[in-house]
Motif scaffolding. Sequence first.
Motif, mmCIF file in Angstrom:
data_model
loop_
_atom_site.group_PDB
_atom_site.id
_atom_site.type_symbol
_atom_site.label_atom_id
_atom_site.label_comp_id
_atom_site.label_asym_id
_atom_site.label_seq_id
_atom_site.Cartn_x
_atom_site.Cartn_y
_atom_site.Cartn_z
ATOM 1 N N ASN A 6 -2.687 9.275 -11.322
ATOM 2 C CA ASN A 6 -2.512 7.800 -11.278
ATOM 3 C C ASN A 6 -2.805 7.175 -12.824
ATOM 4 O OD1 ASN A 6 -5.647 6.755 -11.864
ATOM 5 N ND2 ASN A 6 -5.686 8.079 -10.217
ATOM 6 N N ASP A 25 -7.423 2.502 -13.063
ATOM 7 C CA ASP A 25 -7.932 1.755 -12.175
ATOM 8 C C ASP A 25 -7.504 0.192 -12.311
ATOM 9 O OD1 ASP A 25 -9.545 3.881 -11.169
ATOM 10 O OD2 ASP A 25 -11.087 3.576 -12.576
ATOM 11 N N GLU A 41 0.926 -1.160 0.015
ATOM 12 C CA GLU A 41 0.226 0.057 0.037
ATOM 13 C C GLU A 41 0.669 1.137 -0.013
ATOM 14 O OE1 GLU A 41 -3.941 1.376 2.186
ATOM 15 O OE2 GLU A 41 -2.490 0.838 3.545
ATOM 16 N N GLU A 82 -4.114 3.720 -3.552
ATOM 17 C CA GLU A 82 -5.050 4.660 -2.956
ATOM 18 C C GLU A 82 -6.576 4.109 -3.571
ATOM 19 O OE1 GLU A 82 -4.404 8.634 -3.975
ATOM 20 O OE2 GLU A 82 -3.229 9.010 -2.235
ATOM 21 N N GLN A 83 -7.663 4.235 -2.787
ATOM 22 C CA GLN A 83 -8.964 3.911 -3.141
ATOM 23 C C GLN A 83 -8.900 2.301 -2.960
ATOM 24 O OE1 GLN A 83 -10.715 5.983 -6.676
ATOM 25 N NE2 GLN A 83 -9.405 7.543 -6.279
ATOM 26 N N ASN A 119 -10.035 -1.363 -2.197
ATOM 27 C CA ASN A 119 -11.126 -1.978 -2.081
ATOM 28 C C ASN A 119 -11.032 -3.470 -2.104
ATOM 29 O OD1 ASN A 119 -13.815 -2.416 -1.324
ATOM 30 N ND2 ASN A 119 -14.491 -1.909 -3.480
ATOM 31 N N THR A 172 -1.322 6.152 -7.226
ATOM 32 C CA THR A 172 -1.063 7.673 -7.422
ATOM 33 C C THR A 172 0.570 7.888 -7.197
ATOM 34 O OG1 THR A 172 -3.301 8.090 -6.477
ATOM 35 C CG2 THR A 172 -1.705 9.840 -6.483
ATOM 36 N N ALA A 223 -7.318 -0.776 -6.721
ATOM 37 C CA ALA A 223 -6.757 0.236 -6.262
ATOM 38 C C ALA A 223 -6.378 1.235 -7.369
ATOM 39 C CB ALA A 223 -5.379 -0.274 -5.412
ATOM 40 N N VAL A 224 -6.109 2.165 -7.123
ATOM 41 C CA VAL A 224 -5.417 3.350 -7.938
ATOM 42 C C VAL A 224 -3.899 3.592 -7.657
ATOM 43 C CG1 VAL A 224 -7.287 4.282 -9.131
ATOM 44 C CG2 VAL A 224 -6.270 5.574 -7.093
#
Length: 481
Positions: free
Chosen positions: A211, A214, A56, A100-101, A103, A116, A113-114
């Motif tokens: 980024n 997706d 992460e 980020e993001q 899930n 960035t 995730a993306v």
Amino acid sequence: MLLKSCCIYSTGVFSMFILIAGIALVLSNVFPLFVQSMVKKQVVLENGTETFEAWENPPAPIYMQFYFFNVTNPLEVLEGDRPAVVEIGPYTYREYRPMEQVNFLDNDTKVAAVNTKTYIFQPNMSRGPETELIRTVNIPAMTVMEMVKDSTFEANLVSSYMKATGEGLFTTRTVGELLWGYEDPLLKALHVIKPELDGVFGLFYKSNASNDGDYVFFTGQQNYKDFSRVDTWNGKSSLNWWTSDECNMINGTNGAFFHPVVTKNETLYMFTSDLCRSLYTLYEGDVTVKGINGYRFVPPSDVFANMSVNPANAGFCVPAGKCLGSGLLNVSVCKQGAPIIMSSPHFYQADEQIVNDVFGMVPKKEYHETFIDINPLTGIILQAAKRLQINVYVEQLPAFSQTGNVRTVVFPVVYLNESVVLDDTSILKLRAIALEQNVVVNIPFMLIGVGIILGGIFMFLMCRLKETESTPAERQPLLSS
């Protein structure tokens, strides 16, 4: 005496048992397989684990270096001479790339995730400031000229505008403008009639604090080899830019992580959006990074070879059948029609003619090859460098006097070196893992050692026992006399 003999023979039997057990464990490879099995179970993208935290927010510092090619003979190039360039750089940026993001999906077997990426300029690691000027190919002008060359009306209109504004085949801009964007007069004018054209151009325009799309990754929960492998990118499991299904495949990870228990005969795949394609690497040799053993993987020359050398690359010829020389990749199809050609720096592993077409190209393996050094047990990257060069396809266009008598040439603009070396904290953790691995793996050899020592003790005690038994027999005649 009987008890003593029993103890001695028991030692012999026990030493033989331990020796046989140790040899059997070595031959069966039980302990190395046990270690690998434990690592496979632990290296999974699962919230709250060290593996997930490193995925992460990567702890190792990543640096992006840019080396520009400054054109030294622009007038001569327009007259048909060979371009001459001088490498200027590096201009170094610290790269931050958290996921980020995040899930989790499908019972934690996948994670969305993306990635960035943010770039912070490092003046102390650069040859000069971002305000330094670079003379290079006018990419916006070359792109527009290529777009309208088949329409006489549009070509004349664009040519007249370029003459009126003094736009030519070359431009001089700052490092910061070329990388992150500047308002281009030609693009701004065309934006009025073609809204799809952005009035701002930069090689990495809109790439800072942004980024590349997706991602959905496999967590490795069901199969350790699927750890961090890309399932979909921007909602799709394949690409649509290339002319064959094989070339449109999204294979491997995003290049930042790899599955554990990597072998030397393995092919490691990765998808890179910079190249708009997947590629692969093969084992080249053993390395040591900060005292940790690793395997070096590099992309072979076949990855960017011409279809005559590697027929599997026919799908990368765009339009279909129009193939460039080995070492080049035409990415115009995924760069909004801009005549961008990707290669290794200084055209490393490209055809010799491509290298010779530009004065100043000096390809060297140690400086221009992409490589990844991986710890084979954990799959952790110890050290890596992604090295790519951005070029422009330049040709004479009869409708545009701005191109003069220029040769048809793949013109180098800039190359990047995105590198990472594992941080010291992570190295200490890997050393602890390596120590545990060595202890567990060497247990059979320890047993063999104990067996040999006990066997030696057994032999010594047997000799002493024989000596004790023979001594009374030798003295008996003397006593009877």
